[in-house]
Scaffold this motif. Structure first.
Motif, PDB file in Angstrom:
ATOM      1  N   TRP A  18       6.708   0.707   6.354  1.00 22.26           N
ATOM      2  CA  TRP A  18       6.180  -0.477   5.692  1.00 22.26           C
ATOM      3  C   TRP A  18       5.887  -1.584   6.707  1.00 22.26           C
ATOM      4  O   TRP A  18       4.874  -2.274   6.620  1.00 22.26           O
ATOM      5  N   ASN A  44       4.978  -1.272   9.785  1.00 26.46           N
ATOM      6  CA  ASN A  44       3.722  -0.961  10.473  1.00 26.46           C
ATOM      7  C   ASN A  44       2.516  -1.467   9.684  1.00 26.46           C
ATOM      8  O   ASN A  44       1.576  -2.042  10.245  1.00 26.46           O
ATOM      9  N   THR A  45       2.550  -1.250   8.372  1.00 29.25           N
ATOM     10  CA  THR A  45       1.455  -1.671   7.514  1.00 29.25           C
ATOM     11  C   THR A  45       1.330  -3.187   7.466  1.00 29.25           C
ATOM     12  O   THR A  45       0.228  -3.743   7.554  1.00 29.25           O
ATOM     13  N   PHE A  62      -8.837  -1.807   8.337  1.00 28.03           N
ATOM     14  CA  PHE A  62      -7.476  -1.492   7.926  1.00 28.03           C
ATOM     15  C   PHE A  62      -7.415  -0.128   7.246  1.00 28.03           C
ATOM     16  O   PHE A  62      -6.523   0.688   7.533  1.00 28.03           O
ATOM     17  N   HIS A  63      -8.347   0.113   6.346  1.00 29.85           N
ATOM     18  CA  HIS A  63      -8.344   1.378   5.610  1.00 29.85           C
ATOM     19  C   HIS A  63      -8.487   2.553   6.563  1.00 29.85           C
ATOM     20  O   HIS A  63      -7.804   3.573   6.431  1.00 29.85           O
ATOM     21  N   LEU A 105       0.808  -1.213   0.000  1.00 30.11           N
ATOM     22  CA  LEU A 105       0.000   0.000   0.000  1.00 30.11           C
ATOM     23  C   LEU A 105       0.844   1.267   0.000  1.00 30.11           C
ATOM     24  O   LEU A 105       0.679   2.144  -0.842  1.00 30.11           O
ATOM     25  N   ALA A 106       1.732   1.366   0.973  1.00 29.15           N
ATOM     26  CA  ALA A 106       2.513   2.588   1.062  1.00 29.15           C
ATOM     27  C   ALA A 106       3.348   2.807  -0.185  1.00 29.15           C
ATOM     28  O   ALA A 106       3.396   3.909  -0.732  1.00 29.15           O
ATOM     29  N   GLN A 119      -1.356   6.397   9.460  1.00 30.95           N
ATOM     30  CA  GLN A 119      -0.173   6.284   8.617  1.00 30.95           C
ATOM     31  C   GLN A 119      -0.008   7.439   7.641  1.00 30.95           C
ATOM     32  O   GLN A 119       1.109   7.922   7.425  1.00 30.95           O
ATOM     33  N   TYR A 158      -6.287   6.067  -3.805  1.00 31.69           N
ATOM     34  CA  TYR A 158      -6.577   5.776  -2.408  1.00 31.69           C
ATOM     35  C   TYR A 158      -8.074   5.669  -2.163  1.00 31.69           C
ATOM     36  O   TYR A 158      -8.517   4.901  -1.302  1.00 31.69           O
ATOM     37  N   TRP A 174      -7.684   2.653   9.792  1.00 33.32           N
ATOM     38  CA  TRP A 174      -6.440   2.769  10.559  1.00 33.32           C
ATOM     39  C   TRP A 174      -5.346   3.416   9.718  1.00 33.32           C
ATOM     40  O   TRP A 174      -4.625   4.304  10.190  1.00 33.32           O
ATOM     41  N   HIS A 175      -5.220   2.972   8.475  1.00 35.75           N
ATOM     42  CA  HIS A 175      -4.163   3.481   7.606  1.00 35.75           C
ATOM     43  C   HIS A 175      -4.348   4.967   7.330  1.00 35.75           C
ATOM     44  O   HIS A 175      -3.385   5.742   7.368  1.00 35.75           O
ATOM     45  N   ARG A 176      -5.568   5.380   7.080  1.00 32.28           N
ATOM     46  CA  ARG A 176      -5.853   6.773   6.786  1.00 32.28           C
ATOM     47  C   ARG A 176      -5.549   7.661   7.995  1.00 32.28           C
ATOM     48  O   ARG A 176      -4.932   8.721   7.865  1.00 32.28           O
TER      49      ARG A 176
END
Length: 294
Positions: free
Chosen positions: A119, A121-122, A70-71, A22-23, A78, A38, A73-75
């Motif tokens: 990375w 972390n993801t 996940f999305h 993703l990243a 991260q 995204y 959390w990532h938004r």
């Protein structure tokens, strides 16, 4: 000049069963398309996971919930870090416009370590969300997973068999994205890098096969502590890398830093400004996306 680098897909790769870089995909996307890409992340993740996992019914519902989690959390956690990172790099572009090769190599190694951390972390979060679903697979689904992995590995093998000209074109595209139009000198640097890159696809294929066989065996047999074993394989696939493959990976990283270093040392003032502007555009996109609720 900043010590930024050009992310190499072969350098940073999640275990092939869940190829959700993703990243790095965001970093490799064109600046104008980051927000659009995204916005479709949920769909993209579900589509790619379903290429490997033959799910149905309640499993599909659980997958959708986990991807949404996940999305979110990532938004929220991260993307602000990505924005800060890119702003920091942009601010360094003019600080040292003429670093020595040694100074630049040190800076590039530090950035590589920072990218590895982001990375990681993801990977950890994604593994912890998806693994409970994976361990629910029945024998028939595990067999299908094995076949999907085999097909993906064959497809990957064919992709690597591209001509040297196509690989040069891809490196040129990446350099243009970060620096603007490359000079004849920089094109020669890229040509030389592609021609001398030490990469053995047989070592890569053997490593992937070993990882997949071990993962599938643990998943089928479910020995004591199997959940911890599977998680470690997802989060730390390097634990299964043989010495020859580890050596090749270190060489590839060194070569990638050397390419980035030579390109950056040869950058014109206009290219440095292009780099700074591009980094700040990414940071702006990341902050915009992080502020969105959905």
């Amino acid at each position: 000049m900043t010590a930024t680098t050009f992310p190499q897909p072969a350098t940073f790769r999640f275990p092939r069963m869940l190829p959700l870089a993703l990243a790095l995909l965001l970093m490799l996307s064109g600046c104008s398309s980051v927000r659009l890409v995204y916005g479709h992340l949920d769909w993209w993740m579900e589509r790619n996971i379903n290429k490997y996992l033959d799910l149905g019914g309640a499993q599909e519902d659980l997958l959708e919930l986990r991807i949404d989690e996940f999305h979110r959390w990532h938004r929220q956690t991260q993307l602000p870090r990505y924005a800060d990172f890119f702003e920091q790099l942009a601010g360094q572009v003019d600080i040292n416009a003429a670093p020595t090769p040694t100074e630049l190599d040190t800076q590039l190694a530090q950035i590589e370590t920072r990218v590895d951390g982001l990375w990681h972390n993801t990977v950890v979060m994604l593994s912890d969300l998806i693994l409970p679903l994976v361990i629910q697979l029945d024998p028939a689904q595990i067999d299908r997973l094995e076949e999907n992995i085999r097909e993906e590995q064959e497809e990957s093998r064919k992709k690597w068999e591209k001509t040297e000209r196509k690989r040069i074109k891809e490196f040129r595209k990446q350099a243009d994205r970060w620096l603007g139009d490359v000079t004849d000198e920089q094109q020669a640097i890229i040509d030389r890098h592609v021609a001398t890159t030490q990469f053995d696809p047989k070592l890569r294929d053997a490593q992937r096969q070993r990882w997949a066989q071990t993962f599938l065996q643990v998943l089928r047999e479910k020995p004591e502590g199997y959940r911890q074993q599977l998680r470690k394989m997802l989060v730390d696939p390097q634990s299964l890398w043989p010495a020859d493959y580890q050596k090749m990976r270190r060489q590839l990283r060194t070569q990638a830093r050397q390419l980035a270093s030579e390109l950056l040392l040869s950058a014109t003032p206009e290219q440095r400004q292009h780099l700074k502007h591009t980094l700040r555009e990414y940071a702006e996109d990341f902050r915009h996306l992080a502020a969105q609720k959905h």
